[in-house]
Motif scaffolding. Structure first.
Motif, mmCIF file in Angstrom:
data_model
loop_
_atom_site.group_PDB
_atom_site.id
_atom_site.type_symbol
_atom_site.label_atom_id
_atom_site.label_comp_id
_atom_site.label_asym_id
_atom_site.label_seq_id
_atom_site.Cartn_x
_atom_site.Cartn_y
_atom_site.Cartn_z
ATOM 1 N N SER A 224 0.981 -1.230 -0.012
ATOM 2 C CA SER A 224 -0.072 0.075 0.107
ATOM 3 C C SER A 224 0.885 1.458 -0.092
ATOM 4 C CB SER A 224 -0.954 -0.106 1.228
ATOM 5 O OG SER A 224 -1.528 1.238 1.389
ATOM 6 N N PRO A 225 0.697 2.129 -0.822
ATOM 7 C CA PRO A 225 1.312 3.329 -0.896
ATOM 8 C C PRO A 225 1.298 4.222 0.386
ATOM 9 C CG PRO A 225 -0.385 3.517 -2.504
ATOM 10 C CD PRO A 225 -0.470 2.143 -1.970
ATOM 11 N N GLU A 226 -0.042 3.973 0.930
ATOM 12 C CA GLU A 226 -0.106 4.822 2.263
ATOM 13 C C GLU A 226 0.696 4.452 3.303
ATOM 14 O OE1 GLU A 226 -4.374 3.539 3.430
ATOM 15 O OE2 GLU A 226 -5.257 4.861 2.000
ATOM 16 N N ARG A 227 1.403 3.428 3.415
ATOM 17 C CA ARG A 227 2.434 3.031 4.419
ATOM 18 C C ARG A 227 3.575 3.978 4.260
ATOM 19 N NH1 ARG A 227 0.568 -3.174 3.462
ATOM 20 N NH2 ARG A 227 -0.979 -3.002 4.654
ATOM 21 N N LEU A 228 3.989 4.219 3.000
ATOM 22 C CA LEU A 228 5.145 5.255 2.732
ATOM 23 C C LEU A 228 4.839 6.396 3.161
ATOM 24 C CD1 LEU A 228 8.095 5.820 1.950
ATOM 25 C CD2 LEU A 228 7.304 5.934 -0.398
ATOM 26 N N GLY B 40 2.464 11.840 16.024
ATOM 27 C CA GLY B 40 1.270 12.220 16.475
ATOM 28 C C GLY B 40 0.193 11.196 16.740
ATOM 29 N N SER B 41 -1.082 11.402 17.041
ATOM 30 C CA SER B 41 -2.200 10.596 17.457
ATOM 31 C C SER B 41 -2.621 9.971 16.210
ATOM 32 C CB SER B 41 -2.944 11.271 18.431
ATOM 33 O OG SER B 41 -3.677 12.401 17.339
ATOM 34 N N PRO B 42 -3.523 9.053 16.185
ATOM 35 C CA PRO B 42 -3.897 8.398 15.019
ATOM 36 C C PRO B 42 -5.025 9.442 14.355
ATOM 37 C CG PRO B 42 -4.008 6.711 16.682
ATOM 38 C CD PRO B 42 -3.693 7.902 17.102
ATOM 39 N N ARG B 43 -5.549 10.383 15.106
ATOM 40 C CA ARG B 43 -6.286 11.319 14.426
ATOM 41 C C ARG B 43 -5.453 12.355 13.830
ATOM 42 N NH1 ARG B 43 -11.439 13.154 15.060
ATOM 43 N NH2 ARG B 43 -11.871 11.649 17.042
ATOM 44 N N ASP B 44 -4.397 12.846 14.413
ATOM 45 C CA ASP B 44 -3.735 13.758 13.864
ATOM 46 C C ASP B 44 -3.094 13.455 12.580
ATOM 47 O OD1 ASP B 44 -4.047 15.772 15.946
ATOM 48 O OD2 ASP B 44 -2.291 14.766 17.229
ATOM 49 N N SER C 102 -7.750 7.520 5.732
ATOM 50 C CA SER C 102 -8.834 7.300 6.668
ATOM 51 C C SER C 102 -8.462 7.069 7.935
ATOM 52 C CB SER C 102 -9.578 6.185 6.159
ATOM 53 O OG SER C 102 -9.033 4.837 6.353
ATOM 54 N N HIS C 103 -9.111 7.441 8.987
ATOM 55 C CA HIS C 103 -8.642 7.020 10.502
ATOM 56 C C HIS C 103 -8.505 5.714 10.675
ATOM 57 C CE1 HIS C 103 -9.139 6.545 14.685
ATOM 58 N NE2 HIS C 103 -8.649 7.819 14.918
ATOM 59 N N ARG C 104 -9.470 4.837 10.047
ATOM 60 C CA ARG C 104 -9.409 3.321 10.332
ATOM 61 C C ARG C 104 -8.106 2.736 9.619
ATOM 62 N NH1 ARG C 104 -14.110 -0.902 7.897
ATOM 63 N NH2 ARG C 104 -13.025 -2.805 8.522
ATOM 64 N N SER C 105 -7.702 3.290 8.531
ATOM 65 C CA SER C 105 -6.320 2.783 7.795
ATOM 66 C C SER C 105 -5.193 3.320 8.625
ATOM 67 C CB SER C 105 -6.358 3.437 6.387
ATOM 68 O OG SER C 105 -5.255 2.835 5.895
ATOM 69 N N VAL C 106 -5.306 4.184 9.158
ATOM 70 C CA VAL C 106 -4.234 4.955 9.952
ATOM 71 C C VAL C 106 -3.898 3.886 11.107
ATOM 72 C CG1 VAL C 106 -3.271 6.786 11.564
ATOM 73 C CG2 VAL C 106 -4.138 7.247 8.976
ATOM 74 N N GLN C 107 -5.046 3.667 11.798
ATOM 75 C CA GLN C 107 -5.134 2.933 13.034
ATOM 76 C C GLN C 107 -4.440 1.466 12.668
ATOM 77 O OE1 GLN C 107 -4.980 3.325 16.260
ATOM 78 N NE2 GLN C 107 -7.050 3.986 16.450
ATOM 79 N N ARG C 108 -5.034 0.792 11.502
ATOM 80 C CA ARG C 108 -4.506 -0.499 11.237
ATOM 81 C C ARG C 108 -2.875 -0.463 10.994
ATOM 82 N NH1 ARG C 108 -7.767 -1.091 7.364
ATOM 83 N NH2 ARG C 108 -6.315 -0.658 5.896
ATOM 84 N N PHE D 59 2.948 -1.323 12.415
ATOM 85 C CA PHE D 59 4.099 -0.741 12.565
ATOM 86 C C PHE D 59 4.590 -0.910 13.893
ATOM 87 C CE2 PHE D 59 3.174 3.011 9.652
ATOM 88 C CZ PHE D 59 3.101 2.265 8.166
ATOM 89 N N ALA D 60 3.725 -1.015 15.053
ATOM 90 C CA ALA D 60 4.160 -1.270 16.348
ATOM 91 C C ALA D 60 4.477 -2.814 16.277
ATOM 92 C CB ALA D 60 2.825 -0.946 17.252
ATOM 93 N N GLU D 61 3.791 -3.670 15.856
ATOM 94 C CA GLU D 61 4.168 -5.161 15.646
ATOM 95 C C GLU D 61 5.581 -5.367 15.266
ATOM 96 O OE1 GLU D 61 1.233 -7.752 13.886
ATOM 97 O OE2 GLU D 61 -0.269 -6.876 15.228
ATOM 98 N N ARG D 62 5.859 -4.670 14.338
ATOM 99 C CA ARG D 62 7.282 -4.733 13.746
ATOM 100 C C ARG D 62 8.399 -3.781 14.466
ATOM 101 N NH1 ARG D 62 3.375 -5.422 10.016
ATOM 102 N NH2 ARG D 62 4.008 -6.932 8.305
#
Length: 254
Positions: free
Chosen positions: A13-17, A28-32, A40-46, A51-54
Motif C-alpha cells: 500500500s502506498p499509504e504506508r510510505l 502524532g495521534s491516529p487522528r492527527d 482514513s482514520h481506520r487505515s491509519v489505526q490499522r 508498524f508497532a508489531e514490527r
C-alpha cells in the motif's frame, strides 16, 4: 526482521510510505496523522498497529513516533521508491543501452534532461542534440558514434570549422561504410577530425565537451531513441572513464 515479509508489506500500500514519511517529520495521534495525510482514520489505526508489531513505532501517551529502526525503514523505502521513479522517468534511455556498464548512476541523472523519440516526433532526440550542440561552448569534442548521421553532421562540421578539436571513435564496419559510400568526403573529414577505429562493435553514443556530456541510446536498427544531457560532475567523470575505455582499444585510421 523478516525482510521478504517487510518488503511485501511496504509494497502492499502506498499509504504506508506516506504514513512513515509523515511520522519522520511529525509524531502524532491516529487522528492527527489521519488529518495530516488524508488517509482514513481506520487505515491509519490499522497501519500504526502493524508498524508497532514490527517495532517501527512506539506509542507514548497516545502519540506514535518512529523508533530508530522505523526511521531507517522509512528512509530506505522512500529512497527505493524514488529510485524506481528515476528509472521509470529515464526508461526510454536505459532500455536501449547495450548493457548495464553503459548506464550512469541514477543519482547523477535525477536532474538530467532526456529527450525521446516517439511515433509523432521520431527525430526529437536528434533535433535536441543538434540544437544543444550549437549552443554549448567548448574547445574540444570527443565522440563515440554507432552510426554517422547526416542529420547532425552539419552541426559538427560547424564546430570543426570554428576550430573545435574533434575526435571520433567508430566500429570498423561503420568506418568502411562511410569510406566506401563517399570516398572524397571521407578523405576530407578525416583530415580535420581524428578518427579512430574501435576494436569491436560500438553500440552506444557519447559526446563529451569541456564541461558537459551527452549520452545517446540507439535501437537495433541504429536509430537514435534517446539523448541524455547531464552536467553532474560525477556523470562527466563517468563519461570520461567510459570514453577512455573505448579509446584504449582503438587505433587511428591511416
Amino acid at each position: 526482521m523478516d525482510v521478504p515479509e517487510s518488503v511485501a508489506f511496504l509494497a502492499g500500500s502506498p499509504e504506508r510510505l506516506r504514513l512513515l514519511t509523515h511520522l519522520r517529520e511529525q509524531p502524532g495521534s491516529p487522528r492527527d496523522v489521519a488529518e495530516a495525510t488524508d488517509v482514513s482514520h481506520r487505515s491509519v489505526q490499522r497501519n500504526l498497529s502493524e508498524f508497532a508489531e514490527r517495532e517501527w513505532v512506539e506509542k507514548r501517551n497516545g502519540v506514535y513516533e518512529l523508533t530508530t529502526s522505523g526511521d531507517l525503514v522509512a528512509r530506505t523505502h522512500a529512497n527505493y521508491v524514488e529510485t524506481l521513479g528515476v528509472i521509470s522517468e529515464f526508461d526510454s534511455f536505459f532500455r536501449h543501452l547495450p548493457d548495464p556498464t553503459h548506464a550512469p548512476d541514477l543519482a547523477w541523472v535525477a536532474d538530467a534532461t532526456v529527450v525521446t523519440a516517439s511515433p509523432d516526433q521520431p527525430q526529437a532526440p536528434v533535433s535536441h542534440y543538434v540544437n544543444r550542440l550549437r549552443t554549448r561552448g567548448t574547445e574540444t569534442i570527443r565522440m563515440l558514434a554507432p552510426v554517422l548521421s547526416r542529420l547532425y553532421h552539419d552541426a559538427h562540421a560547424e564546430l570543426v570549422l570554428s576550430g573545435v578539436e574533434t575526435e571520433l571513435i567508430m566500429s570498423p564496419g561503420r568506418i568502411e561504410t562511410a569510406r566506401s559510400s563517399n570516398p572524397l568526403e571521407f578523405r576530407l573529414v578525416s583530415r580535420v577530425i581524428d578518427i579512430y577505429e574501435h576494436d569491436g562493435v560500438v553500440e552506444f553514443g557519447l559526446t563529451i565537451g569541456d564541461e558537459w556530456a551527452f549520452a545517446r541510446a540507439y535501437d537495433d536498427a541504429g536509430q537514435l531513441q534517446a539523448v541524455l544531457e547531464c552536467d553532474h560532475p560525477e556523470f562527466l567523470e563517468w563519461a570520461e572513464t567510459l570514453y577512455r575505455r573505448y579509446r584504449d582499444r582503438s587505433s587511428a585510421i591511416g
